[in-house]
Scaffold this motif. Structure first.
Motif, PDB file in Angstrom:
ATOM      1  N   ILE A 160      50.444  89.405  48.436  1.00 38.12           N
ATOM      2  CA  ILE A 160      51.187  90.633  48.204  1.00 38.12           C
ATOM      3  C   ILE A 160      50.368  91.554  47.320  1.00 38.12           C
ATOM      4  O   ILE A 160      49.482  91.115  46.592  1.00 38.12           O
ATOM      5  CB  ILE A 160      52.577  90.398  47.561  1.00 38.12           C
ATOM      6  CG1 ILE A 160      52.452  89.782  46.162  1.00 38.12           C
ATOM      7  CG2 ILE A 160      53.475  89.570  48.463  1.00 38.12           C
ATOM      8  CD1 ILE A 160      53.759  89.754  45.378  1.00 38.12           C
ATOM      9  N   ALA A 219      60.564  96.028  48.667  1.00 35.91           N
ATOM     10  CA  ALA A 219      59.450  95.407  49.390  1.00 35.91           C
ATOM     11  C   ALA A 219      59.194  96.151  50.693  1.00 35.91           C
ATOM     12  O   ALA A 219      60.118  96.472  51.433  1.00 35.91           O
ATOM     13  CB  ALA A 219      59.747  93.940  49.680  1.00 35.91           C
ATOM     14  N   TYR A 262      58.643  85.224  39.964  1.00 37.12           N
ATOM     15  CA  TYR A 262      57.202  85.093  39.752  1.00 37.12           C
ATOM     16  C   TYR A 262      56.944  84.076  38.653  1.00 37.12           C
ATOM     17  O   TYR A 262      57.724  83.932  37.718  1.00 37.12           O
ATOM     18  CB  TYR A 262      56.535  86.437  39.464  1.00 37.12           C
ATOM     19  CG  TYR A 262      56.890  87.080  38.144  1.00 37.12           C
ATOM     20  CD1 TYR A 262      56.073  86.917  37.024  1.00 37.12           C
ATOM     21  CD2 TYR A 262      58.021  87.861  38.013  1.00 37.12           C
ATOM     22  CE1 TYR A 262      56.389  87.519  35.818  1.00 37.12           C
ATOM     23  CE2 TYR A 262      58.343  88.465  36.820  1.00 37.12           C
ATOM     24  CZ  TYR A 262      57.519  88.292  35.725  1.00 37.12           C
ATOM     25  OH  TYR A 262      57.835  88.885  34.527  1.00 37.12           O
ATOM     26  N   ILE A 288      56.687  95.865  45.783  1.00 34.03           N
ATOM     27  CA  ILE A 288      55.667  94.960  46.315  1.00 34.03           C
ATOM     28  C   ILE A 288      55.405  95.337  47.761  1.00 34.03           C
ATOM     29  O   ILE A 288      56.267  95.905  48.435  1.00 34.03           O
ATOM     30  CB  ILE A 288      56.053  93.465  46.206  1.00 34.03           C
ATOM     31  CG1 ILE A 288      57.266  93.138  47.092  1.00 34.03           C
ATOM     32  CG2 ILE A 288      56.291  93.061  44.758  1.00 34.03           C
ATOM     33  CD1 ILE A 288      57.559  91.648  47.242  1.00 34.03           C
ATOM     34  N   VAL A 329      49.692  87.219  44.265  1.00 34.67           N
ATOM     35  CA  VAL A 329      49.307  88.605  44.011  1.00 34.67           C
ATOM     36  C   VAL A 329      47.804  88.709  44.223  1.00 34.67           C
ATOM     37  O   VAL A 329      47.026  88.030  43.555  1.00 34.67           O
ATOM     38  CB  VAL A 329      49.684  89.041  42.579  1.00 34.67           C
ATOM     39  CG1 VAL A 329      49.155  90.440  42.291  1.00 34.67           C
ATOM     40  CG2 VAL A 329      51.188  88.968  42.374  1.00 34.67           C
ATOM     41  N   VAL A 338      51.123  94.559  44.324  1.00 35.68           N
ATOM     42  CA  VAL A 338      52.196  94.911  43.394  1.00 35.68           C
ATOM     43  C   VAL A 338      51.952  96.284  42.788  1.00 35.68           C
ATOM     44  O   VAL A 338      50.807  96.706  42.622  1.00 35.68           O
ATOM     45  CB  VAL A 338      52.352  93.863  42.269  1.00 35.68           C
ATOM     46  CG1 VAL A 338      52.734  92.511  42.831  1.00 35.68           C
ATOM     47  CG2 VAL A 338      51.099  93.748  41.427  1.00 35.68           C
TER      48      VAL A 338
END
Length: 141
Positions: free
Chosen positions: A67, A37, A130, A107, A95, A69
């Motif tokens: 975020i 991350a 997730y 991410i 996302v 991805v």
């Protein structure tokens, strides 16, 4: 007197409705991953000439839990609007963006326009979960 009876009935109805609410997370099957991350900001130097628009066309607004991805994670099921829990954070992220194809198993946590906070976060390995929405017939009502 009639107002008091109505108020008591109304409050009883509201209370009984709240008891039956299903937590948001219960509607999803959760999958765990370990990823790298980093953090990013909606500034021209980190994105393009339109830094507040994501690859999906969503608008980024500082303060929201979003975020981006990597594309391999996208293919694994972290699609647009997928809820994501990041170990160490209390909030659920969603996302909202995809990263350049060169990145794998990664991410980017959206940190608005606070470049200092993003630099302080740096890059680290984190555990995430997730959520994949359960079929409608399996969701409790």
């Amino acid at each position: 007197m009639l107002k008091r009876v109505f108020l008591i009935l109304f409050l009883g109805f509201v209370y009984s409705c709240k008891e039956k609410e299903i937590p948001f997370e219960a509607n999803y099957t959760w999958y765990d991953l370990k990823v790298t991350a980093s953090a990013y900001n909606s500034v021209v130097s980190q994105t393009d000439s339109n830094p507040h628009i994501t690859a999906f066309g969503d608008s980024l607004k500082p303060g929201l839990n979003y975020i981006a991805v990597s594309r391999d994670l996208y293919r694994k099921g972290l699609k647009r609007d997928t809820p994501v829990k990041i170990k160490g954070f209390d909030s659920i992220f969603f996302v909202k963006d995809r990263m350049h194809p060169r990145w794998k198993n990664k991410i980017d946590i959206y940190m608005g326009t606070d470049v200092k906070a993003a630099k302080k976060w740096g890059r680290k390995k984190v555990s995430i979960s997730y959520g994949v929405l359960k079929p409608l017939d399996s969701i409790k009502k």
